[in-house]
Scaffold this motif. Structure first.
Motif, short mmCIF file in Angstrom:
data_model
loop_
_atom_site.label_atom_id
_atom_site.label_comp_id
_atom_site.label_asym_id
_atom_site.label_seq_id
_atom_site.Cartn_x
_atom_site.Cartn_y
_atom_site.Cartn_z
N CYS A 97 0.85 -1.07 0.06
CA CYS A 97 0.08 0.05 -0.12
C CYS A 97 0.83 1.20 -0.09
O CYS A 97 1.64 1.33 0.90
N GLY A 99 -0.17 4.11 0.45
CA GLY A 99 -0.41 4.95 1.70
C GLY A 99 0.07 4.94 3.05
O GLY A 99 0.57 5.84 3.55
N CYS A 100 -0.16 3.43 3.41
CA CYS A 100 0.20 3.28 4.96
C CYS A 100 1.41 2.46 4.86
O CYS A 100 1.94 2.09 5.72
N CYS A 137 -4.71 0.16 -0.20
CA CYS A 137 -5.40 -0.85 0.49
C CYS A 137 -6.73 -0.41 0.81
O CYS A 137 -7.16 0.72 0.53
N CYS A 140 -7.14 2.50 3.12
CA CYS A 140 -6.54 4.03 2.58
C CYS A 140 -7.52 4.29 1.35
O CYS A 140 -7.72 5.54 1.37
ZN LIG Z 1 -2.84 1.51 3.33
#
Ligand SMILES: [Zn+2]
Ligand SMILES: [Zn+2]
Length: 148
Positions: A97, A99-100, A137, A140
Motif C-alpha cells: 500500500c 498510503g500506509c 489498501c 486507504c
Molecule cells: Zn493503506
C-alpha cells in the motif's frame, strides 16, 4: 537457525570475510523476524539491546545476507526496501500500500501456473520470480487515497 548460521558462515568465508560477533548479532536478529522488515527496523530492534552495533554495520551486512541467499529483497516502496527470510518460508507474492505501507501477501496457483506457461513459451528457465503490486489498501481507499 544453525543451518542459516552455517550457510552465512560459508558464504563469508568464500568471500574472504570474517563472521564477526557483530555479524552474528545481525544474523540472529534477522532470523527472529517472522515478517518483512527494512534496514531501519533491523537497526532499531538491535539498538534496543545492543548499542555497540552501528547503523553502518547493519546496513553493510544486509547485502551480504541477500548475496548469501538467506534473505531476499521483497519489494521497494517509496525508497524503502523490504526484506524477508527465505528458508522455511513458502513462496508468495506481495501487494504494497502506497498510503500506509502495509504489505499483503498472497499466493494463487493460477498465477503460478500462468507464469510457468509464459516461461515455457519464451523457452525461459525460471529460477524464481517476485511479483509486487503497488496500490492502495481498503482502509486507504476509504480515506480517499488513490483516486483517479
Ligand atoms: Zn493503506
Ligand atoms: Zn512476504
Amino acid at each position: 537457525m544453525r543451518q542459516e548460521e552455517d550457510e552465512f558462515g560459508n558464504y563469508l568465508k568464500k568471500q574472504g570475510l570474517k563472521f564477526t560477533p557483530e555479524r552474528v548479532v545481525v544474523l540472529d536478529k534477522v532470523l527472529s523476524f517472522k515478517k518483512h522488515f527494512n534496514a531501519d527496523d533491523l537497526y532499531e530492534s538491535i539498538h534496543k539491546y545492543n548499542k555497540k552495533i552501528s547503523r553502518a554495520t547493519v546496513y553493510r551486512t544486509i547485502p551480504l545476507l541477500v548475496e548469501s541467499g538467506l534473505i531476499i529483497e521483497t519489494l521497494r516502496c517509496q525508497g524503502r526496501v523490504s526484506y524477508e527470510r527465505v528458508i522455511g518460508f513458502e513462496h508468495h507474492d506481495h501487494m504494497v500500500c502506497l498510503g500506509c505501507g502495509k504489505i499483503i501477501e498472497f499466493k494463487d496457483d493460477r498465477l503460478e501456473e500462468l507464469q510457468a506457461e509464459i516461461c515455457e513459451r519464451y523457452e525461459f528457465k525460471q529460477v524464481e520470480h517476485r511479483l509486487g503490486i503497488r496500490g492502495y489498501c481498503k482502509e486507504c481507499v476509504a480515506k480517499g487515497l488513490g483516486k483517479g
